[in-house]
Design a protein around this motif. Structure first.
Motif, PDB file in Angstrom:
ATOM      1  N   LEU A  46       0.827  -1.206   0.000  1.00 31.25           N
ATOM      2  CA  LEU A  46       0.000   0.000   0.000  1.00 31.25           C
ATOM      3  C   LEU A  46       0.861   1.255   0.000  1.00 31.25           C
ATOM      4  CD1 LEU A  46      -3.049  -0.637   2.353  1.00 31.25           C
ATOM      5  CD2 LEU A  46      -3.086   0.655   0.228  1.00 31.25           C
ATOM      6  N   GLN A  47       1.918   1.254   0.806  1.00 30.27           N
ATOM      7  CA  GLN A  47       2.793   2.418   0.846  1.00 30.27           C
ATOM      8  C   GLN A  47       3.498   2.621  -0.491  1.00 30.27           C
ATOM      9  OE1 GLN A  47       5.995   2.271   3.751  1.00 30.27           O
ATOM     10  NE2 GLN A  47       5.901   4.495   4.032  1.00 30.27           N
ATOM     11  N   ALA A  48       3.949   1.523  -1.091  1.00 30.73           N
ATOM     12  CA  ALA A  48       4.584   1.623  -2.406  1.00 30.73           C
ATOM     13  C   ALA A  48       3.602   2.151  -3.449  1.00 30.73           C
ATOM     14  CB  ALA A  48       5.126   0.256  -2.830  1.00 30.73           C
ATOM     15  N   LEU A  49       2.346   1.696  -3.363  1.00 34.05           N
ATOM     16  CA  LEU A  49       1.329   2.153  -4.321  1.00 34.05           C
ATOM     17  C   LEU A  49       1.053   3.641  -4.142  1.00 34.05           C
ATOM     18  CD1 LEU A  49      -0.737   1.521  -6.527  1.00 34.05           C
ATOM     19  CD2 LEU A  49      -2.353   0.859  -4.719  1.00 34.05           C
ATOM     20  N   GLU A  50       0.955   4.111  -2.899  1.00 40.38           N
ATOM     21  CA  GLU A  50       0.704   5.536  -2.677  1.00 40.38           C
ATOM     22  C   GLU A  50       1.867   6.375  -3.203  1.00 40.38           C
ATOM     23  OE1 GLU A  50      -0.672   8.748   0.709  1.00 40.38           O
ATOM     24  OE2 GLU A  50       0.153   6.833   1.385  1.00 40.38           O
ATOM     25  N   LEU A  90       1.620   9.096  -6.230  1.00 45.44           N
ATOM     26  CA  LEU A  90       2.031  10.481  -6.044  1.00 45.44           C
ATOM     27  C   LEU A  90       3.055  10.890  -7.101  1.00 45.44           C
ATOM     28  CD1 LEU A  90       2.142  13.119  -4.415  1.00 45.44           C
ATOM     29  CD2 LEU A  90       3.831  12.036  -2.914  1.00 45.44           C
ATOM     30  N   GLU A  91       4.003   9.993  -7.411  1.00 42.58           N
ATOM     31  CA  GLU A  91       5.000  10.299  -8.432  1.00 42.58           C
ATOM     32  C   GLU A  91       4.347  10.482  -9.798  1.00 42.58           C
ATOM     33  OE1 GLU A  91       8.784  10.876 -10.217  1.00 42.58           O
ATOM     34  OE2 GLU A  91       8.061  11.007  -8.142  1.00 42.58           O
ATOM     35  N   LEU A  92       3.387   9.636 -10.109  1.00 43.64           N
ATOM     36  CA  LEU A  92       2.673   9.733 -11.384  1.00 43.64           C
ATOM     37  C   LEU A  92       1.887  11.039 -11.444  1.00 43.64           C
ATOM     38  CD1 LEU A  92       2.602   7.771 -13.763  1.00 43.64           C
ATOM     39  CD2 LEU A  92       0.469   6.834 -12.856  1.00 43.64           C
ATOM     40  N   TRP A  93       1.260  11.370 -10.339  1.00 45.07           N
ATOM     41  CA  TRP A  93       0.479  12.613 -10.253  1.00 45.07           C
ATOM     42  C   TRP A  93       1.381  13.831 -10.468  1.00 45.07           C
ATOM     43  CZ3 TRP A  93      -4.775  13.111  -9.347  1.00 45.07           C
ATOM     44  CH2 TRP A  93      -5.250  14.366  -8.988  1.00 45.07           C
ATOM     45  N   LEU A 126       7.070   2.223 -12.044  1.00 45.68           N
ATOM     46  CA  LEU A 126       7.390   2.828 -10.752  1.00 45.68           C
ATOM     47  C   LEU A 126       7.382   1.793  -9.637  1.00 45.68           C
ATOM     48  CD1 LEU A 126       5.289   6.099 -11.143  1.00 45.68           C
ATOM     49  CD2 LEU A 126       7.779   5.946 -11.028  1.00 45.68           C
ATOM     50  N   LEU A 127       6.419   0.893  -9.652  1.00 45.51           N
ATOM     51  CA  LEU A 127       6.312  -0.121  -8.597  1.00 45.51           C
ATOM     52  C   LEU A 127       7.428  -1.154  -8.681  1.00 45.51           C
ATOM     53  CD1 LEU A 127       2.449  -0.690  -8.566  1.00 45.51           C
ATOM     54  CD2 LEU A 127       3.819   0.337  -6.746  1.00 45.51           C
ATOM     55  N   SER A 128       7.932  -1.400  -9.889  1.00 40.18           N
ATOM     56  CA  SER A 128       8.982  -2.399 -10.055  1.00 40.18           C
ATOM     57  C   SER A 128      10.345  -1.887  -9.608  1.00 40.18           C
ATOM     58  CB  SER A 128       9.070  -2.852 -11.508  1.00 40.18           C
ATOM     59  OG  SER A 128       9.559  -1.795 -12.325  1.00 40.18           O
ATOM     60  N   GLY A 129      10.428  -0.571  -9.374  1.00 41.49           N
ATOM     61  CA  GLY A 129      11.695  -0.002  -8.944  1.00 41.49           C
ATOM     62  C   GLY A 129      12.571   0.448 -10.085  1.00 41.49           C
TER      63      GLY A 129
END
Length: 505
Positions: A215-219, A223-226, A284-287
């Motif tokens: 969940l923290q990674a998703l938020e 935010l980065e995408l936004w 972004l989620l994959s790092g």
């Protein structure tokens, strides 16, 4: 302790004699030791880490109803207060005793066998409760997180003008027998401060640390995408994330529903396809960082499946687990002749032994005592005996379980049979263990580490271990044998360090 005979009466009044033993009135201070007291003198511990329902409640209640308490409650008393509180666990049993007495008015439940320990400080009591719950593996993640946040506040109040960092908190907890990493505490802070107001149902239903991390990674990725698409202020992004979390809060939490809703928000705001947004969020989620994907206009017809370079189809299952680094399994299978063996199998086997031993140590308050030996011996060593305070803060059954596990780890590390000159450098200076090894006197250990009758090992430890810990203990013993077999085949002395290793320095 000595006590004057007390008049008979109701257990919720002053005091009396039960089965020839004095029952203390609330005003009478107790010396350290065993005593019997009225149920009314006991109150639950206010900072009890367990907030939710104990799944074992009815089973424990049935057992107490038919057989009484199998172990006395370990209690303490704050200075200036008349009532006593459980010092280590016992809140569930106390609540059950109160219920049973109200239901039956049976004398068996109106008085309680206790072991009294003098008060030290609030943090000591909370840590004792946390440690007991951790050893039993009975706390959900949010309950443990709330207790750790309480502990931080209490420790800071006990040392005015000091603000604890997360690293400092982790160090104190580990020193006091509850091994924890500061990165885990950071996830707890996120769960308590950010998620608990948004998804209380999911967290109280048992949402664990892995889901909190996702969940923290998703938020962070959202935010980065936004930010990259300049969709508005950060506060607006945070509000959207919070609102969608609240919308999907449920005991049956589904992270994919939240992720899809977040992707829809970005897709609508940028007037592009959901598929394009998902590709960016995946990156972004994959790092691998932000990927400049050309934002495609919304399709007017069925959109074909995207392909990766080389014609490989993009995985269509959004819930496919992330790839993980393949490390030796904690429940390692014995080395087989059909399995490719590393060039130096002892390196891998020793790493496996240390991983298993450290995991067991962490679960039983012994994490700080397990250190790696990558180049010699059985892969790990114990640095000292269990902390003396465990004897005072754990109930006898749980203390016996921890002691038995320490002896099992000592056997797998060959603590008392390995060459003393190879063991001593790894031991705590001026420790009980160092004295025992340097004097070659196991009797020193027996005086400081409770040692059960060999016939009680099964009852005391093997039957009591959680299934996962039992499998890890069996795997550790199998790894012990595999290390010796590998050394015998190679004609090596396990305790002779490899040339050039740190142990030779």
């Amino acid at each position: 302790m000595s006590a004057m005979p007390l008049p008979t009466g109701d257990p919720y009044s002053g005091g009396r004699i039960v089965n020839g033993q004095p029952v203390l009135p609330v005003a009478q201070p107790a010396a350290s030791g065993a005593l019997v007291m009225p149920l009314s003198d006991l109150q639950p511990y206010e900072h009890n880490p367990r907030h939710g329902f104990n799944a074992e409640y009815q089973r424990i209640k049935s057992s107490i109803r038919s057989q009484g308490l199998d172990q006395p409650l370990v209690v303490t008393q704050r200075p200036g207060e008349n009532h006593y509180v459980p010092l280590v666990g016992g809140n569930t049993r106390l609540k059950i005793l109160q219920e049973l007495y109200q239901e039956t008015r049976d004398e068996r439940f109106g008085t309680v066998n206790c072991v009294y320990r003098p008060w030290t400080e609030e943090s000591h009591v909370l840590l004792a409760h946390l440690r007991e719950n951790e050893l039993r593996g009975s706390l959900i993640f949010i309950d443990k997180a709330l207790a750790v946040m309480d502990l931080k506040a209490i420790l800071e109040s006990e040392s005015p003008h000091r603000t604890l960092t997360l690293r400092g908190l982790a160090k104190i907890m580990t020193q006091r027998g509850l091994g924890i990493n500061h990165t885990v505490i950071s996830k707890m802070v996120y769960a308590v401060e950010r998620l608990l107001p948004l998804i209380p149902e999911a967290l109280n239903a048992g949402l664990g640390r892995p889901q909190v991390e996702k969940l923290q990674a998703l938020e962070n990725a959202f935010l980065e995408l936004w930010y990259r698409h300049a969709l508005g202020p950060e506060s607006e992004c945070a509000e959207i994330f919070a609102a969608l979390c609240q919308r999907y809060d449920s005991p049956d939490w589904n992270l994919e529903l939240l992720r899809t809703a977040l992707e829809n928000e970005v897709a609508e705001a940028t007037d592009t396809s959901l598929h394009s947004v998902r590709l960016q969020l995946d990156a972004l989620l994959s790092g691998s960082g932000y990927t400049e994907v050309v934002l495609e206009p919304l399709p007017t017809a069925h959109e074909p499946e995207a392909t990766q370079p080389g014609g490989v189809k993009e995985p269509s299952n959004p819930t496919q687990p992330q790839r993980r680094v393949n490390i030796p399994s904690k429940a390692a299978e014995p080395v087989s002749a059909t399995v490719p063996v590393p060039e130096d199998p002892l390196v891998s086997l020793r790493f496996t032994a240390y991983t298993l031993a450290a995991g067991l140590g962490e679960h039983y308050g012994l994490a700080a005592l397990v250190v790696p030996l990558p180049d010699q011996g059985l892969g790990f060593m114990l640095t000292d005996v269990p902390a003396p305070e465990l004897r005072d803060t754990l109930d006898p059954a749980l203390f016996g379980e921890v002691s038995c596990l320490w002896w099992q780890l000592a056997a797998c590390a060959e603590l008392t049979t390995a060459p003393a000159n190879q063991v001593l450098p790894h031991l705590v200076v001026d420790s009980v263990l160092r004295t025992a090894v340097s004097q070659q006197d196991p009797g020193v250990l027996h005086r400081h580490v409770w040692t059960p009758d060999p016939g009680r090992w099964g009852f005391q430890l093997w039957r009591s271990l959680a299934d996962a810990d039992w499998r890890d203990l069996l795997a550790l013993m199998a790894t012990y044998r595999a290390i010796h077999e590998a050394a015998d085949r190679a004609g090596l002395d396990l305790w002779l360090p490899r040339e050039g290793s740190d142990a030779n320095q």
